[in-house]
Design a protein around this motif. Sequence first.
Motif, PDB file in Angstrom:
ATOM      1  N   LYS A  44     -62.127-101.285 -93.620  1.00  0.00           N
ATOM      2  CA  LYS A  44     -63.239-100.498 -93.082  1.00  0.00           C
ATOM      3  C   LYS A  44     -62.742 -99.329 -92.233  1.00  0.00           C
ATOM      4  O   LYS A  44     -63.146 -98.183 -92.442  1.00  0.00           O
ATOM      5  CB  LYS A  44     -64.162-101.391 -92.230  1.00  0.00           C
ATOM      6  CG  LYS A  44     -64.725-102.591 -92.978  1.00  0.00           C
ATOM      7  CD  LYS A  44     -65.627-103.435 -92.091  1.00  0.00           C
ATOM      8  CE  LYS A  44     -64.926-104.109 -90.929  1.00  0.00           C
ATOM      9  NZ  LYS A  44     -63.940-105.137 -91.341  1.00  0.00           N
ATOM     10  N   THR A  45     -61.874 -99.650 -91.278  1.00  0.00           N
ATOM     11  CA  THR A  45     -61.385 -98.596 -90.382  1.00  0.00           C
ATOM     12  C   THR A  45     -60.533 -97.590 -91.153  1.00  0.00           C
ATOM     13  O   THR A  45     -60.605 -96.383 -90.911  1.00  0.00           O
ATOM     14  CB  THR A  45     -60.593 -99.219 -89.213  1.00  0.00           C
ATOM     15  OG1 THR A  45     -61.479-100.090 -88.494  1.00  0.00           O
ATOM     16  CG2 THR A  45     -60.062 -98.159 -88.263  1.00  0.00           C
ATOM     17  N   THR A  46     -59.771 -98.072 -92.110  1.00  0.00           N
ATOM     18  CA  THR A  46     -58.960 -97.169 -92.938  1.00  0.00           C
ATOM     19  C   THR A  46     -59.873 -96.188 -93.675  1.00  0.00           C
ATOM     20  O   THR A  46     -59.628 -94.975 -93.676  1.00  0.00           O
ATOM     21  CB  THR A  46     -58.135 -97.987 -93.958  1.00  0.00           C
ATOM     22  OG1 THR A  46     -57.303 -98.898 -93.243  1.00  0.00           O
ATOM     23  CG2 THR A  46     -57.274 -97.085 -94.825  1.00  0.00           C
ATOM     24  N   PRO A  84     -64.847 -94.449 -82.471  1.00  0.00           N
ATOM     25  CA  PRO A  84     -63.768 -95.297 -82.989  1.00  0.00           C
ATOM     26  C   PRO A  84     -63.870 -96.738 -82.515  1.00  0.00           C
ATOM     27  O   PRO A  84     -64.549 -97.044 -81.542  1.00  0.00           O
ATOM     28  CB  PRO A  84     -62.503 -94.628 -82.452  1.00  0.00           C
ATOM     29  CG  PRO A  84     -62.942 -93.885 -81.243  1.00  0.00           C
ATOM     30  CD  PRO A  84     -64.384 -93.536 -81.421  1.00  0.00           C
ATOM     31  N   GLN A  85     -63.189 -97.597 -83.253  1.00  0.00           N
ATOM     32  CA  GLN A  85     -63.201 -99.026 -82.931  1.00  0.00           C
ATOM     33  C   GLN A  85     -62.435 -99.303 -81.642  1.00  0.00           C
ATOM     34  O   GLN A  85     -62.834-100.117 -80.835  1.00  0.00           O
ATOM     35  CB  GLN A  85     -62.561 -99.791 -84.098  1.00  0.00           C
ATOM     36  CG  GLN A  85     -62.560-101.295 -83.939  1.00  0.00           C
ATOM     37  CD  GLN A  85     -62.109-101.989 -85.223  1.00  0.00           C
ATOM     38  OE1 GLN A  85     -61.594-101.366 -86.145  1.00  0.00           O
ATOM     39  NE2 GLN A  85     -62.301-103.283 -85.283  1.00  0.00           N
ATOM     40  N   GLU A  86     -61.306 -98.609 -81.497  1.00  0.00           N
ATOM     41  CA  GLU A  86     -60.455 -98.874 -80.338  1.00  0.00           C
ATOM     42  C   GLU A  86     -60.888 -98.038 -79.147  1.00  0.00           C
ATOM     43  O   GLU A  86     -61.215 -96.871 -79.282  1.00  0.00           O
ATOM     44  CB  GLU A  86     -58.990 -98.548 -80.669  1.00  0.00           C
ATOM     45  CG  GLU A  86     -58.427 -99.337 -81.828  1.00  0.00           C
ATOM     46  CD  GLU A  86     -58.303-100.828 -81.523  1.00  0.00           C
ATOM     47  OE1 GLU A  86     -58.209-101.186 -80.336  1.00  0.00           O
ATOM     48  OE2 GLU A  86     -58.331-101.620 -82.479  1.00  0.00           O
ATOM     49  N   LEU A 158     -69.872 -95.079 -86.803  1.00  0.00           N
ATOM     50  CA  LEU A 158     -69.694 -95.990 -85.680  1.00  0.00           C
ATOM     51  C   LEU A 158     -68.903 -97.192 -86.181  1.00  0.00           C
ATOM     52  O   LEU A 158     -69.384 -97.949 -87.022  1.00  0.00           O
ATOM     53  CB  LEU A 158     -71.058 -96.464 -85.156  1.00  0.00           C
ATOM     54  CG  LEU A 158     -71.992 -95.375 -84.616  1.00  0.00           C
ATOM     55  CD1 LEU A 158     -73.391 -95.567 -85.143  1.00  0.00           C
ATOM     56  CD2 LEU A 158     -72.010 -95.385 -83.101  1.00  0.00           C
ATOM     57  N   ASP A 159     -67.675 -97.319 -85.687  1.00  0.00           N
ATOM     58  CA  ASP A 159     -66.804 -98.401 -86.162  1.00  0.00           C
ATOM     59  C   ASP A 159     -66.907 -99.558 -85.177  1.00  0.00           C
ATOM     60  O   ASP A 159     -66.355 -99.476 -84.073  1.00  0.00           O
ATOM     61  CB  ASP A 159     -65.360 -97.881 -86.283  1.00  0.00           C
ATOM     62  CG  ASP A 159     -64.480 -98.790 -87.132  1.00  0.00           C
ATOM     63  OD1 ASP A 159     -64.959 -99.855 -87.574  1.00  0.00           O
ATOM     64  OD2 ASP A 159     -63.309 -98.423 -87.349  1.00  0.00           O
ATOM     65  N   GLU A 160     -67.646-100.572 -85.533  1.00  0.00           N
ATOM     66  CA  GLU A 160     -67.883-101.741 -84.679  1.00  0.00           C
ATOM     67  C   GLU A 160     -68.446-101.329 -83.313  1.00  0.00           C
ATOM     68  O   GLU A 160     -67.879-101.669 -82.281  1.00  0.00           O
ATOM     69  CB  GLU A 160     -66.576-102.509 -84.431  1.00  0.00           C
ATOM     70  CG  GLU A 160     -65.826-102.840 -85.686  1.00  0.00           C
ATOM     71  CD  GLU A 160     -66.132-104.225 -86.185  1.00  0.00           C
ATOM     72  OE1 GLU A 160     -66.739-105.011 -85.443  1.00  0.00           O
ATOM     73  OE2 GLU A 160     -65.760-104.503 -87.330  1.00  0.00           O
TER      74      GLU A 160
HETATM   75 MG   LIG Z   1     -61.616-101.998 -88.228  1.00  0.00          MG
END
Ligand SMILES: [Mg+2]
Length: 308
Positions: A44-46, A84-86, A158-160
Motif C-alpha cells: 500500500k505505502t509503496t 504519510p504513514q510515518e 491518507l496512508d493509515e
Molecule cells: Mg504502509
Amino acid sequence: MSPVILVSNLSKVYASGFEALKGVSLAINRGEIFALLGPNGAGKTTLISIICGLVKATGGTVTADGYDTVTHYRRARERIGLVPQELTTEAFETVWDTVSFSRGLFGKRPNPAHIEKVLRALSLWDKKDNRLMTLSGGMKRRVLIAKALSHEPQILFLDEPTAGVDVELRKDMWSLMRSLRNEGVTIILTTHYIEEAEEMADRVGVISHGQIILVEEKRELMRKLGRKQLILQLPEPLAHIPDQLNNYKLALSSDKKELIYTYDTQQEQTDITTMLADLRNGGIRFRDLRTVQSSLEDIFVDLVRETP
Ligand SMILES: [Mg+2]
Ligand SMILES: Nc1ncnc2c1ncn2[C@@H]1O[C@H](COP(=O)(O)OP(=O)(O)OP(=O)(O)O)[C@@H](O)[C@H]1O
C-alpha cells in the motif's frame, strides 16, 4: 468520466530484489473516496509513494489529472496532498511555520487565510505557535494532515490516517474527509479498520502481495462481509454430511469435528431453525454452538489464499 488517477501496470522491485508491486493497474474516479485495504507488507505505502513521486517505479506509468507523474512531475504533484504513514516532523518548528512552508514547497503564493482555515478545521488553531515537539501523537498527525492540505490539492492520499488515534480524532478525520469530498477533493486512504472503510469509502480495493486482487463498490463488499457462520461442535467426528442435509450450505471442518453453516446476515430470514430440526431428525447431535461473523481479516485471508 475520466479517472483522476490512472495507474497502469505498475511494478516495483526494491534494491534488495524484493518485488513489492507486480503489475498494478487501478483507476480512481474523480470525487470518490477510495479505501485501499491490505495486510501489512502488501504494498500500500509503496503504491502511494510511487503515485506521489517519492519512490521510483521499476515499470509502468501513473497519471494524476492527466499528467504523467514522472515526465510532468510538478504538475502532477501539485495536485496531490499526501498524509504519510510515518510521523516525521521537524521538532523545533512551529505548527504555523511547518504548514506554511509545505505550501511554499509547491510554489503556491502564501495564503494565511487558507492556512488558518485548515488549522481551525483540524482544531490546531490554538496550537499554531507551538513547537511540534510539544504536541501529542494525535496532534502531530493533525499537523501532517494540515501540511497535506496546505497547497489546496484536488487529490488527497491518507496512508493509515487513523492508526493509533483515539475515537474522537478518528471521528474528526472522518468529518474532515467528508467535507473535503463535498468540495470535490478525491480521497484515497489506506486503513486496517473495517469501520473506517464501511463509514467512508465509495469503493474499496484490496491489495495483497503486490497485486490488486479486488476492486468493488463498498455496498457490494459489505454484502460479502455480511456473511456469518454458525459452528456446531460435534461430540464425535462426522465422516461426511448426510445427503438429506444437502439443501443447506454446510461444511465440515478439516478435523471433521465441527459442522459449519454459512448464512447471509442481510438475508431477511435464515433457515437455521429448520436446519437444526433436520439435523436432529438425521440423528446428528452437537455439544455446543457458536457464531462467527466474517471480518475483513477473514476476507483478506480468503482472498490471499486464492492469490497464486
Ligand atoms: Mg504502509
Ligand atoms: N525501501 C525498501 N527496501 C526493500 N523493501 C522494502 C522497502 N520498502 C518496503 N519494502 C517491502 O515492500 C513490501 C511492501 O511494503 P509497504 O510498506 O508498501 O507495505 P504496506 O502495505 O504499506 O504495509 P503496512 O500495512 O505495514 O503499512 C514489504 O514487504 C516491505 O518490507
